[in-house]
Write a protein that holds these residues in place. Structure first.
Motif, PDB file in Angstrom:
ATOM      1  N   SER A 254       0.850  -1.199   0.000  1.00 44.07           N
ATOM      2  CA  SER A 254       0.000   0.000   0.000  1.00 44.07           C
ATOM      3  C   SER A 254       0.888   1.252   0.000  1.00 44.07           C
ATOM      4  O   SER A 254       0.553   2.269  -0.606  1.00 44.07           O
ATOM      5  N   ALA A 255       2.063   1.157   0.665  1.00 47.39           N
ATOM      6  CA  ALA A 255       2.985   2.306   0.668  1.00 47.39           C
ATOM      7  C   ALA A 255       3.549   2.533  -0.740  1.00 47.39           C
ATOM      8  O   ALA A 255       3.689   3.672  -1.197  1.00 47.39           O
ATOM      9  N   ILE A 256       3.860   1.449  -1.426  1.00 47.97           N
ATOM     10  CA  ILE A 256       4.417   1.581  -2.788  1.00 47.97           C
ATOM     11  C   ILE A 256       3.359   2.211  -3.704  1.00 47.97           C
ATOM     12  O   ILE A 256       3.647   3.141  -4.475  1.00 47.97           O
ATOM     13  N   LEU A 257       2.128   1.707  -3.593  1.00 47.68           N
ATOM     14  CA  LEU A 257       1.053   2.213  -4.459  1.00 47.68           C
ATOM     15  C   LEU A 257       0.805   3.707  -4.201  1.00 47.68           C
ATOM     16  O   LEU A 257       0.796   4.514  -5.144  1.00 47.68           O
ATOM     17  N   SER A 258       0.627   4.085  -2.944  1.00 48.12           N
ATOM     18  CA  SER A 258       0.223   5.465  -2.673  1.00 48.12           C
ATOM     19  C   SER A 258       1.342   6.451  -3.039  1.00 48.12           C
ATOM     20  O   SER A 258       1.087   7.497  -3.634  1.00 48.12           O
ATOM     21  N   LYS A 259       2.588   6.108  -2.729  1.00 42.83           N
ATOM     22  CA  LYS A 259       3.686   7.041  -3.028  1.00 42.83           C
ATOM     23  C   LYS A 259       3.957   7.123  -4.526  1.00 42.83           C
ATOM     24  O   LYS A 259       4.301   8.182  -5.055  1.00 42.83           O
ATOM     25  N   THR A 260       3.801   6.002  -5.213  1.00 41.92           N
ATOM     26  CA  THR A 260       4.000   6.017  -6.671  1.00 41.92           C
ATOM     27  C   THR A 260       2.942   6.896  -7.328  1.00 41.92           C
ATOM     28  O   THR A 260       3.241   7.725  -8.197  1.00 41.92           O
ATOM     29  N   LYS A 261       1.689   6.729  -6.906  1.00 41.70           N
ATOM     30  CA  LYS A 261       0.592   7.524  -7.500  1.00 41.70           C
ATOM     31  C   LYS A 261       0.808   9.016  -7.223  1.00 41.70           C
ATOM     32  O   LYS A 261       0.632   9.862  -8.096  1.00 41.70           O
ATOM     33  N   LYS A 262       1.197   9.322  -5.991  1.00 39.56           N
ATOM     34  CA  LYS A 262       1.400  10.725  -5.598  1.00 39.56           C
ATOM     35  C   LYS A 262       2.554  11.345  -6.411  1.00 39.56           C
ATOM     36  O   LYS A 262       2.429  12.451  -6.949  1.00 39.56           O
ATOM     37  N   ALA A 263       3.661  10.612  -6.506  1.00 36.91           N
ATOM     38  CA  ALA A 263       4.825  11.146  -7.228  1.00 36.91           C
ATOM     39  C   ALA A 263       4.520  11.287  -8.717  1.00 36.91           C
ATOM     40  O   ALA A 263       4.893  12.278  -9.353  1.00 36.91           O
ATOM     41  N   ALA A 264       3.822  10.291  -9.276  1.00 41.22           N
ATOM     42  CA  ALA A 264       3.495  10.346 -10.707  1.00 41.22           C
ATOM     43  C   ALA A 264       2.633  11.572 -10.991  1.00 41.22           C
ATOM     44  O   ALA A 264       2.838  12.287 -11.988  1.00 41.22           O
ATOM     45  N   ALA A 265       1.683  11.851 -10.110  1.00 39.06           N
ATOM     46  CA  ALA A 265       0.810  13.022 -10.305  1.00 39.06           C
ATOM     47  C   ALA A 265       1.623  14.313 -10.155  1.00 39.06           C
ATOM     48  O   ALA A 265       1.541  15.218 -10.993  1.00 39.06           O
ATOM     49  N   GLU A 266       2.443  14.388  -9.130  1.00 33.18           N
ATOM     50  CA  GLU A 266       3.193  15.628  -8.882  1.00 33.18           C
ATOM     51  C   GLU A 266       4.195  15.935 -10.001  1.00 33.18           C
ATOM     52  O   GLU A 266       4.384  17.083 -10.389  1.00 33.18           O
ATOM     53  N   TYR A 267       4.839  14.890 -10.543  1.00 30.19           N
ATOM     54  CA  TYR A 267       5.889  15.123 -11.547  1.00 30.19           C
ATOM     55  C   TYR A 267       5.407  14.890 -12.984  1.00 30.19           C
ATOM     56  O   TYR A 267       6.200  14.860 -13.907  1.00 30.19           O
ATOM     57  N   GLY A 268       4.117  14.702 -13.140  1.00 28.68           N
ATOM     58  CA  GLY A 268       3.560  14.572 -14.490  1.00 28.68           C
ATOM     59  C   GLY A 268       4.033  13.338 -15.241  1.00 28.68           C
ATOM     60  O   GLY A 268       4.336  13.397 -16.431  1.00 28.68           O
ATOM     61  N   CYS A 269       4.114  12.209 -14.552  1.00 29.83           N
ATOM     62  CA  CYS A 269       4.558  10.965 -15.202  1.00 29.83           C
ATOM     63  C   CYS A 269       3.351  10.092 -15.531  1.00 29.83           C
ATOM     64  O   CYS A 269       2.545   9.791 -14.650  1.00 29.83           O
ATOM     65  N   ARG A 270       3.266   9.646 -16.780  1.00 30.01           N
ATOM     66  CA  ARG A 270       2.199   8.698 -17.143  1.00 30.01           C
ATOM     67  C   ARG A 270       2.726   7.263 -17.129  1.00 30.01           C
ATOM     68  O   ARG A 270       1.989   6.316 -16.946  1.00 30.01           O
ATOM     69  N   SER A 271       4.030   7.132 -17.378  1.00 31.76           N
ATOM     70  CA  SER A 271       4.624   5.786 -17.412  1.00 31.76           C
ATOM     71  C   SER A 271       5.365   5.501 -16.115  1.00 31.76           C
ATOM     72  O   SER A 271       6.082   6.368 -15.609  1.00 31.76           O
ATOM     73  N   VAL A 272       5.179   4.283 -15.607  1.00 31.56           N
ATOM     74  CA  VAL A 272       5.914   3.867 -14.413  1.00 31.56           C
ATOM     75  C   VAL A 272       6.697   2.596 -14.753  1.00 31.56           C
ATOM     76  O   VAL A 272       6.133   1.626 -15.257  1.00 31.56           O
ATOM     77  N   ILE A 273       7.992   2.653 -14.484  1.00 36.33           N
ATOM     78  CA  ILE A 273       8.867   1.537 -14.831  1.00 36.33           C
ATOM     79  C   ILE A 273       9.329   0.844 -13.554  1.00 36.33           C
ATOM     80  O   ILE A 273       9.903   1.483 -12.679  1.00 36.33           O
ATOM     81  N   PHE A 274       9.042  -0.442 -13.461  1.00 39.17           N
ATOM     82  CA  PHE A 274       9.379  -1.195 -12.242  1.00 39.17           C
ATOM     83  C   PHE A 274      10.630  -2.043 -12.465  1.00 39.17           C
ATOM     84  O   PHE A 274      10.863  -2.542 -13.578  1.00 39.17           O
ATOM     85  N   GLY A 275      11.390  -2.234 -11.397  1.00 35.52           N
ATOM     86  CA  GLY A 275      12.559  -3.106 -11.477  1.00 35.52           C
ATOM     87  C   GLY A 275      12.871  -3.716 -10.127  1.00 35.52           C
ATOM     88  O   GLY A 275      12.461  -3.194  -9.088  1.00 35.52           O
ATOM     89  N   GLY A 276      13.597  -4.841 -10.145  1.00 40.04           N
ATOM     90  CA  GLY A 276      14.010  -5.485  -8.894  1.00 40.04           C
ATOM     91  C   GLY A 276      13.198  -6.726  -8.589  1.00 40.04           C
ATOM     92  O   GLY A 276      12.063  -6.879  -9.068  1.00 40.04           O
ATOM     93  N   GLY A 277      13.780  -7.600  -7.768  1.00 43.86           N
ATOM     94  CA  GLY A 277      13.198  -8.920  -7.500  1.00 43.86           C
ATOM     95  C   GLY A 277      11.772  -8.899  -6.980  1.00 43.86           C
ATOM     96  O   GLY A 277      10.975  -9.784  -7.308  1.00 43.86           O
ATOM     97  N   VAL A 278      11.428  -7.881  -6.187  1.00 42.64           N
ATOM     98  CA  VAL A 278      10.088  -7.852  -5.588  1.00 42.64           C
ATOM     99  C   VAL A 278       9.005  -7.635  -6.664  1.00 42.64           C
ATOM    100  O   VAL A 278       7.842  -7.992  -6.455  1.00 42.64           O
ATOM    101  N   THR A 279       9.381  -7.113  -7.814  1.00 39.69           N
ATOM    102  CA  THR A 279       8.381  -6.881  -8.875  1.00 39.69           C
ATOM    103  C   THR A 279       7.960  -8.190  -9.544  1.00 39.69           C
ATOM    104  O   THR A 279       7.123  -8.192 -10.441  1.00 39.69           O
TER     105      THR A 279
END
Ligand code: KG4
Ligand code: ZN
Length: 339
Positions: A254-279
């Protein structure tokens, strides 16, 4: 351009041959899970010794699988950090030795940047910049603004445990084998995520930073009681383990989701790129599919989320193409690299 990638930052020894940063001819990964399992985590000294023993065999296998020989390799790319210092030195010195003796240029790349590149290896055309990078691994939990390949701004990171580390530690509390991430995901499938009111940590005045150590401690207190007061010999029931796993996983993501959504909105990002074993985690992918429909998400393909050398070769190619400058033999391994 044929690039040989080498990766040895932690507990995977890996080599890969990639054409022009995209087409993967081989992706050999030798995991050390068997070695570290009994200790419930990576033992650096053991990791180094295993890397030394097998790195040349892994490189040979990658060439053989790709059906190429050293004289066809145009560039060697190696992870120069971040990671365990001893482990890094083995990959880096192997790359240097091969480069020097075979007269092939080599380049060192950032392992975290390579984790992000993994999801771009096939789909970079569709990615809209600026994009948001989300690295979720055993060593990192990082939100990065990607303005262009090579042009980044770090927005937030964990102030204590990395998310994968928290999965591994919670798994240990639940008596599950290492690595814990896949085990927790499996158990959580049949658990009730609302059973325990776990919450991820909040970092004051740093909206994009993460904290997972309090969450891990909440699980510990639930299982053992504060001050170890629940020390009975009765093992946890399967149902309780499932509910704890589901509640923990849901809180962490839930922390990953909420912070990603907030940052994407603030910085005008439509694409989100994930990396690392947990993905690798399917619950996480579904969570973004249902709860972040405004975002276009890019996930590493099979075999590219966990540590691998294809992502190192891919990024090495891009870096070499843009900078056209091989590294010298004085390049140092770095246990941490800031963005
Ligand atoms: O990226 P990676 O291979 O190594 C690092 O650079 O750290 O990530 C390993 C981490 C481990 O902590 C492992 O438990 C976690 O990724 N992991 C998962 C899953 N698969 C691996 N965590 C949650 N769910 C999974 N399915
Ligand atoms: Zn990694």
């Amino acid at each position: 351009m044929l690039v040989l990638g080498i990766e040895s930052t932690c507990d995977e020894t890996a080599a890969s041959v990639v054409i022009d940063g995209k087409k993967i001819l081989s992706n050999v990964i030798s995991s050390q899970i068997d070695l570290h399992k009994e200790f419930g985590g990576v033992v650096p000294e053991l990791a180094c010794r295993r890397h030394v023993d097998i790195i040349l065999k892994v490189v040979d296998e990658a060439l053989k699988e790709a059906k190429v020989t050293f004289d066809q390799i145009d560039l060697i790319a190696v992870a120069k950090g971040p990671g365990l210092i001893g482990a890094l030195l083995i990959g880096l010195n192997t790359a240097k030795a091969l480069s020097f003796s075979l007269n092939i240029p080599y380049i060192g790349v950032n392992h975290i940047e390579a984790h992000l590149f993994a999801a771009m290896m096939n789909e970079s055309d569709e990615i809209q910049l600026p994009a948001l990078g989300v690295v979720l691994s055993g060593g990192h939990t990082t939100l990065i603004l990607i303005k262009a390949l090579g042009d980044y701004e770090m927005l937030g990171q964990t102030v204590d445990d990395a998310i994968g580390e928290a999965f591994d530690k919670v798994a240990k509390i639940l008596d599950l084998p290492y690595p814990g991430g896949p085990e927790i995901e499996k158990l959580a499938l049949n658990g009730d995520k609302k059973k325990y009111p776990f919450k991820p940590g909040v970092v004051k005045q740093k909206p994009y930073h993460f904290s997972f150590s309090g969450l891990k401690t909440a699980v510990l207190y639930t299982v053992k009681g504060q001050d170890n007061s629940k020390t009975t010999n009765t093992p946890l029931s399967l149902e309780m383990k499932q509910d704890i796993a589901a509640s923990f996983q849901s809180a962490a993501f839930s922390a990953i989701l909420s912070k990603t959504k907030k940052a994407a909105a603030e910085y005008g990002c439509r694409s989100v790129i994930f990396g690392g074993g947990v993905t690798n985690n399917n619950y996480l992918k579904k969570l973004f599919e249902t709860e972040a429909q405004e975002l276009k998400t890019f996930w590493p393909k099979d075999g590219l989320s966990l540590d691998n050398a294809a992502m190192i070769a891919g990024l090495g190619y891009e870096k070499f193409k843009s900078e056209n400058k091989p590294d010298g033999l004085d390049l140092e391994a770095l246990t941490s690299i800031s963005f």
